[in-house]
Design an enzyme around this catalytic site. Sequence first.
Site, short mmCIF file in Angstrom:
data_model
loop_
_atom_site.label_atom_id
_atom_site.label_comp_id
_atom_site.label_asym_id
_atom_site.label_seq_id
_atom_site.Cartn_x
_atom_site.Cartn_y
_atom_site.Cartn_z
N LYS A 133 0.86 -1.19 0.00
CA LYS A 133 0.00 0.00 0.00
C LYS A 133 0.89 1.24 0.00
CE LYS A 133 -0.97 2.51 2.92
NZ LYS A 133 -0.41 3.83 3.43
N THR B 89 3.08 6.50 4.36
CA THR B 89 3.70 5.21 4.51
C THR B 89 3.54 4.23 3.36
OG1 THR B 89 3.50 5.28 6.87
CG2 THR B 89 3.80 3.12 5.92
N GLU C 13 -0.62 9.70 -5.52
CA GLU C 13 -1.59 10.79 -5.41
C GLU C 13 -1.46 11.81 -6.52
OE1 GLU C 13 -0.97 12.34 -1.61
OE2 GLU C 13 -2.34 10.94 -0.66
#
Lengths: 386, 386
Positions: B170, B181, B261
Amino acid sequence: MSTTGITAPAGFTAAALTAGIKPSGNPDMALVVNNGPEFNAAAVFTRNRVVASPVKVSRQAIGDGRIRAVIFNAGNANACNGAQGDLDAAETQQRVAGLLGLEPTDVGVCSTGLIGELLPMDKVRAGVDQLVPALGDHGADAAEAIMTTDLVKKETVVKGKGWTLGGMGKGVGMMSPSLATMLVCLTTDASATPEMLDTALRAASKVTFDTLDIDGSTSTNDTVFLLASGASGVTPSQEELNAAVLEASEDIARQMQADAEGVTKRVTVTVEGTTNEEQALDAARTLARDNLFKCAMFGSDPNWGRVLAAVGMADADMDPDHISVYFNGQPVCVDTTGAPGARQVDLSGADIDVLVNLGVDGPGRATVRTTDLSHDYVHINSAYSS
Amino acid sequence: MSTTGITAPAGFTAAALTAGIKPSGNPDMALVVNNGPEFNAAAVFTRNRVVASPVKVSRQAIGDGRIRAVIFNAGNANACNGAQGDLDAAETQQRVAGLLGLEPTDVGVCSTGLIGELLPMDKVRAGVDQLVPALGDHGADAAEAIMTTDLVKKETVVKGKGWTLGGMGKGVGMMSPSLATMLVCLTTDASATPEMLDTALRAASKVTFDTLDIDGSTSTNDTVFLLASGASGVTPSQEELNAAVLEASEDIARQMQADAEGVTKRVTVTVEGTTNEEQALDAARTLARDNLFKCAMFGSDPNWGRVLAAVGMADADMDPDHISVYFNGQPVCVDTTGAPGARQVDLSGADIDVLVNLGVDGPGRATVRTTDLSHDYVHINSAYSS
């Protein structure tokens, strides 16, 4: 004489005009001349290893500690143009020297603008020829002509005891769509040796221009000149000279920070509680360049966790369990743990002070000025270059 | 058995559930258990000096080269919570160990989410208690439960000769509004010593997870585990193990890059023509982190001048007059000078390859994967944390 800028001190004249280098049709060339009686000078240049042709020429010119004129153009950086770029910078220097009756090495050259396009030398030659007869009390015009994406021109004047220091500047770091570069010219009618000027300029640059860090990018063209005419007849002490050069440099640097691309917040980052100044500066720069921290500042978000995550990567001595963070003087993290009310700190104003103590018993302390990372920064810097 | 993810190899079970840690109400805890017969493991952790409590616990646990279970939570990083944070991580570890009949040091702990908020231990305890009886073939559910701002779950499977390697991951770097993270867990039913696993994991991480650089930020919580059950009865050679761990790591890293992102471009930066790999990597990272370059990529702008300006600041041997740049295989700058047609190169696609040759006769070569800097990145990361 003008009361602001590079022609405020006695012994300096300047001129500016539109040579047609900028597509906008705005003024794009300027010339500043030191009329003496003294011609001592100092300069600092970009630390980038890829340097533009005008920087190569200016570095050689300052070698003997004397500069009598500086020629500026905006709209074209004359960087990464190979041997032709070097020839063009040298020809510009020689043309100015010839018209003023100087040696080529008396002339500094500064360019700012797009990287990788050859200078339109026909326009540059015509510009130089028209600048020389137009010299006069035109400091403000020169400050305007060196602008690229700057929204306002940047000038300063500092008064000494019987002498004056003036200055102009443009840009901040590499701040624009290829229209790069910080250029600064400081002038004084004080009498000072090249060594005195060099000492004052390096000390001031270290804590002003060198610690202004908008995007971590360093231009191929960054140049700061300090020219002294001695026309006041006053010889200040080294301390007086240092203080005036520092004040003028701080003023110009603050104007650059306020005018940085897309800025909505002026952020001052101070790091203390580490072994020495170098380490404190590394940690302050690491934080000032961290995009997540800068985005949080844009959002007025007192997100101290990002401060910790950023400084934890710095090359500085720290006690990871005893780091403290203050936003606008209010503790938000003490001993690496959130302080009560930390998330309620008001960061809605345009100025934000961040203080980080790394928890080590040492004298290291340094401050870096930066800005937030905004939508406008991305918008301005993603526009097509051509 | 599941054909994807951490439960693809024999000997592993997993479970996931919603403990209520994420405000969204999405699944937020997962447990993976190695049922043996072997329990060898390796791990790499964040290089950040500010480390979260779960990293401290996991570092100690991996000391003997054995890990039998890893407990994950998303929504809270348990970082910068002082002594209470350490106690909470240790209690979580002990609770898992107690229910599974293991030693506490057989259990790794991974957390991701907001920094500086205490774990809601009542929810964590209840979650652990429900996870243990739910263990089964639930790798995909575990991959989903560790997501924060990830838009898709990330899994991989690599087949060896009679053995299998699976994985989930992830995040990417510190990619989100405090939901930070990179967490990765790789599992294999191969038989391998802790030393073999450590060798394979470090070699793979160096060229995959370590060279994935979205925003230069490094989380307090980054953790990669590699667990080996030996259930296949097959002992691969070191080379076979290395190859499989590398393939799985590359797959997960590519999925992270694609899901970063605000990404609109996947940018691969390769630097060559310098003295050694370390220098090449420094130059590639310097470019990959340069905001002006990243904005140009967002704008599909073949602005090679920014590439030169960025690499010129790298700590790498270079010949400043003989630097070359290629965009998508097409030369845009040769010998530090623009190539014909450079500004017409088409960068409108989602993948951009940048190759920089620093002009030095040396074997140094390194690749870094990054993304553009987009409006969405700023938008996502300026949202208020609380």
